[in-house]
Write a protein that holds these residues in place. Structure first.
Motif, short mmCIF file in Angstrom:
data_model
loop_
_atom_site.label_atom_id
_atom_site.label_comp_id
_atom_site.label_asym_id
_atom_site.label_seq_id
_atom_site.Cartn_x
_atom_site.Cartn_y
_atom_site.Cartn_z
N ASP A 176 0.88 -1.18 0.00
CA ASP A 176 0.00 0.00 0.00
C ASP A 176 0.91 1.22 0.00
N LYS A 179 -1.15 6.18 4.28
CA LYS A 179 -2.05 5.40 5.12
C LYS A 179 -1.30 4.82 6.31
N TYR A 206 -5.35 -4.95 -3.03
CA TYR A 206 -6.78 -4.97 -2.74
C TYR A 206 -7.49 -5.89 -3.73
N TYR A 262 -12.19 -0.11 11.71
CA TYR A 262 -11.27 0.83 11.08
C TYR A 262 -11.24 2.17 11.82
N PRO A 275 -7.01 1.42 12.19
CA PRO A 275 -6.93 1.13 10.76
C PRO A 275 -5.67 0.33 10.43
N ASN A 335 -8.49 -4.87 7.81
CA ASN A 335 -9.82 -4.27 7.85
C ASN A 335 -10.01 -3.21 6.76
N ARG A 336 -8.90 -2.67 6.25
CA ARG A 336 -9.01 -1.73 5.13
C ARG A 336 -9.47 -2.46 3.87
N TYR A 355 -13.09 -2.03 1.90
CA TYR A 355 -13.15 -1.66 0.49
C TYR A 355 -13.84 -2.73 -0.36
N TYR A 362 -5.06 9.37 4.48
CA TYR A 362 -5.88 9.03 5.64
C TYR A 362 -6.02 10.26 6.53
N GLU A 407 -10.28 7.62 2.38
CA GLU A 407 -11.23 6.52 2.45
C GLU A 407 -12.66 7.03 2.29
#
Length: 357
Positions: free
Chosen positions: A121, A126, A145, A180, A184, A188-189, A193, A253, A257
């Motif tokens: 990521d 983030k 993702y 989150y 976060p 869980n991100r 999503y 962040y 999001e």
């Protein structure tokens, strides 16, 4: 004959890929007749969200159309689709880095491993990121993702009855969004999503069932998105101080999001409205981009190295000519890795699966 509605998906995919290139290439201020039109190219993040929605549609569509729903077939198809072009890109990134430095460069083994395991990521935007993207190629964040969306979809489709899938996805994504707010992190991100990706799944179901795209048909799922948007709004309020540590807070962040989910919600209903208008003007605006769709993935993951950070044509002084050549070379390279190389491997895969069913 190819279905026109599917061709629309192809056109949007091709447009989104090229738009991300322009997002990274063009300056923020472009004046036309005294008006700054540069802001029109500032929504690259939203283009990625369109990729997620389109992906959900395509995976659901191909899953329902496939007579073989075995783990082996699904996994091999998704693995080769993601990794064959990606490994080509990693090799090119390293070669270009060696060329720029004039010697053997650091291959960044740890980061490479994190990206191959799909744990990457954008670490600067983030919190609690496991691995940074390989050689600063920011768009690679979405691949991790995407990969885990594939795996989550497979697991749920195998374990949960179709009639209960939407309930389970709703519960899973809302719980992820709640967690989150408190802490976060990567898992869980991704699960949160997954709610965006599932919009495409829901649209595919409507399409496959021959139903109409209406507000009523998406009403229940829109409530899930509203709940997540509300939770992310709370998260923004609680953790607003985080924006001070980022150079570009609107793409970091805790704002990004919320921005993604608001856009997904708008895209959901914009699609329904445009469908009601019989897609007026769609072909004129997006039709030409369907020709980029077959190698749009290659464009998306290669443009950072072949266009944005490229130096191999620095001997050309004309910026417009140089960038045009960069883009043309990117198109050619993307076509080779995605249509030629991956295309041949895909044919062999089909033969292998037929022999080993």
């Amino acid at each position: 004959m190819k279905n026109k509605k599917i061709e629309k998906l192809e056109a949007i995919r091709g447009f989104a890929a090229f738009y991300v290139v322009l997002f990274h290439l063009l300056p923020q201020k472009i004046f036309l007749f005294g008006i700054n039109v540069g802001f029109l190219f500032r929504f690259g993040s939203e283009a990625v969200i369109m990729f997620f929605i389109l992906s959900g549609f395509v995976i659901k569509y191909s899953w329902e159309k496939s007579p073989d729903k075995s783990f082996k077939k699904y996994f091999l198809r998704r693995f080769l689709r993601i990794y064959i072009p990606l490994i080509c890109i990693f090799l090119v990134a390293y070669i270009l880095k060696c060329y720029a430095e004039g010697s053997l460069a650091d291959p960044e083994w740890k980061t490479l491993l994190g990206n191959l395991l799909m744990l990457q990521d954008v670490i600067s935007l983030k919190p609690n990121v496991i691995s940074p993207v390989y050689m600063a190629n920011g768009v690679l964040w979405s691949l991790s993702y995407e990969w885990w969306f594939y795996m989550i979809f497979l697991f749920l489709s195998k374990k949960i009855a179709p009639s209960k899938l939407h309930i389970w996805v709703s519960i899973l994504t809302i719980i992820a969004a709640i967690s989150y707010v408190f802490y976060p992190f990567f898992i869980n991100r991704v699960l949160m999503y997954f709610a965006i990706w599932w919009i495409g799944v829901r649209f595919a179901e409507i399409y496959l069932n021959g139903e109409n795209y209406t507000f009523t048909s998406m009403k229940n799922y829109s409530y899930v998105l509203i709940v997540i948007i509300a939770l992310l709004s709370i998260n923004l309020y609680i953790n607003f101080g985080y924006t001070k540590i980022y150079e570009y807070p609107l793409v970091a962040y805790p704002f990004i999001e919320l921005r993604h989910f608001v856009f997904a919600f708008i895209a959901l209903f914009a699609g329904i409205i445009w469908n009601r208008l019989n897609w007026f003007g769609f072909h004129e605006i997006f039709g030409v981009f369907k020709y980029l769709a077959p190698f749009s993935y290659g464009i998306y993951i290669s443009h950072h190295y072949l266009v944005i950070e490229a130096t191999y044509l620095d001997f050309i002084n004309n910026v417009i000519l140089k960038n045009t050549l960069y883009i043309l070379f990117m198109f050619l390279f993307s076509y080779i890795i995605e249509v030629v190389i991956y295309g041949q491997i895909r044919k062999k895969l089909k033969s292998y699966l037929l022999i080993n069913v």
